[in-house]
Design a protein around this motif. Sequence first.
Motif, PDB file in Angstrom:
ATOM      1  N   THR A  25      -5.283  -5.980   7.284  1.00 32.35           N
ATOM      2  CA  THR A  25      -4.837  -7.033   6.369  1.00 32.35           C
ATOM      3  C   THR A  25      -5.360  -6.735   4.968  1.00 32.35           C
ATOM      4  N   LYS A  26      -4.479  -6.747   3.994  1.00 28.98           N
ATOM      5  CA  LYS A  26      -4.838  -6.254   2.658  1.00 28.98           C
ATOM      6  C   LYS A  26      -5.865  -7.115   1.947  1.00 28.98           C
ATOM      7  N   GLN A  42       1.970  -2.622   7.123  1.00 28.24           N
ATOM      8  CA  GLN A  42       3.044  -2.287   6.196  1.00 28.24           C
ATOM      9  C   GLN A  42       2.799  -2.921   4.830  1.00 28.24           C
ATOM     10  N   ALA A  43       2.347  -4.163   4.823  1.00 28.74           N
ATOM     11  CA  ALA A  43       2.058  -4.838   3.553  1.00 28.74           C
ATOM     12  C   ALA A  43       0.949  -4.116   2.794  1.00 28.74           C
ATOM     13  N   GLU A  87       2.325  -0.856   1.296  1.00 32.28           N
ATOM     14  CA  GLU A  87       3.136  -1.096   0.102  1.00 32.28           C
ATOM     15  C   GLU A  87       2.257  -1.387  -1.113  1.00 32.28           C
ATOM     16  N   GLU A  88       1.175  -2.127  -0.910  1.00 34.19           N
ATOM     17  CA  GLU A  88       0.252  -2.392  -2.011  1.00 34.19           C
ATOM     18  C   GLU A  88      -0.443  -1.108  -2.459  1.00 34.19           C
TER      19      GLU A  88
END
Length: 331
Positions: A105-106, A160-161, A164-165
């Motif tokens: 989790t980013k 994936q999130a 992308e960040e």
Amino acid sequence: MSGINFTFGDGALGRVGFSKDSVMGLIMNFPAIPTGGINSLVYNTPVLLKSLQDAIAYGITPLFDNAHPTALCHYHIAEFFRMSPSGSVWLQPVQMSVTMTDMVTKTNTNYAKKLLVEAQGAINIVGCVKHYTASATVTMGSSATAGLEADLHTAIAAAQALAEEEFILHRPVQFLLEGRNYTGTATNAGDLTTYNAPNVAVVVIQDKTVGAIFSSAADTPNRHAAVGTVLGLFSSARVHEHIGWVEKFNLQDEVAHNVAGNKLFGHFKNVALSSGLLLSSYSETDQDTLTSKSYIIPCVYPIVDGVYVRDVQTCTDVDSDYAYVQNVRVI
């Protein structure tokens, strides 16, 4: 009479220098901080390993796995370097309470995010391994997420999130998630292609000989997936190469290895899925179905010795330009 003229060329042997393409990351739960090494490991603090001896220097030995039978910390690292002797891996140890979704989790800046920042963009693929305590309750997915743990399915979207960040920050990265504890039938298994997650892939390959050492239901490594092995394959491959290439990437060998204090001969002599069931237990149709749903599974060929990776799909539609890990690496 004229003499013989010798012309010395260079480059014909095809040798290549060190490439950052071989640098990977590995984040996994540690049941305790290893002791007895000459270096000290700290939770949530990344360290760069350039050899298996570097891991042993931190006390990550087969005996460490033996003392903590619900984790395979040494094993995954040893497998990485078996497949990529010249590779490097950034290791991030996290506590047992950290879920796979937590890892990627980013907004959780102590886990994979921290690992990527510390490596300053050097990491190409991060392998994520989830270990459990003996008393842990594992929640499986259902319906569209059937076949693997619920935590794995939520981790796909989170990874994936984060990818992308990281791309926006000029640190392109992919994630290889441990698809542990595969259950059910291939027909009912969740379809990973529906996630639109081209930077994420899920492996369910297992060396059953290793899993069988932990045969108790409480000893969760018997449901592990070989993330260290596959991550090592990606490290040893050039970015455009398919890690299922028969001429180059055989998982099987006869070399003695040590798992949790057990001396074994040969790797992947009994190839399985993370269900703990041998690959031969699944029909060709089942294997085709799992491949079409983007599960990274093993394969064997009738006239070729060895064990290979069948395909390396990402968790996105098969028609996409980003449907395979090697395509994403090149692009």
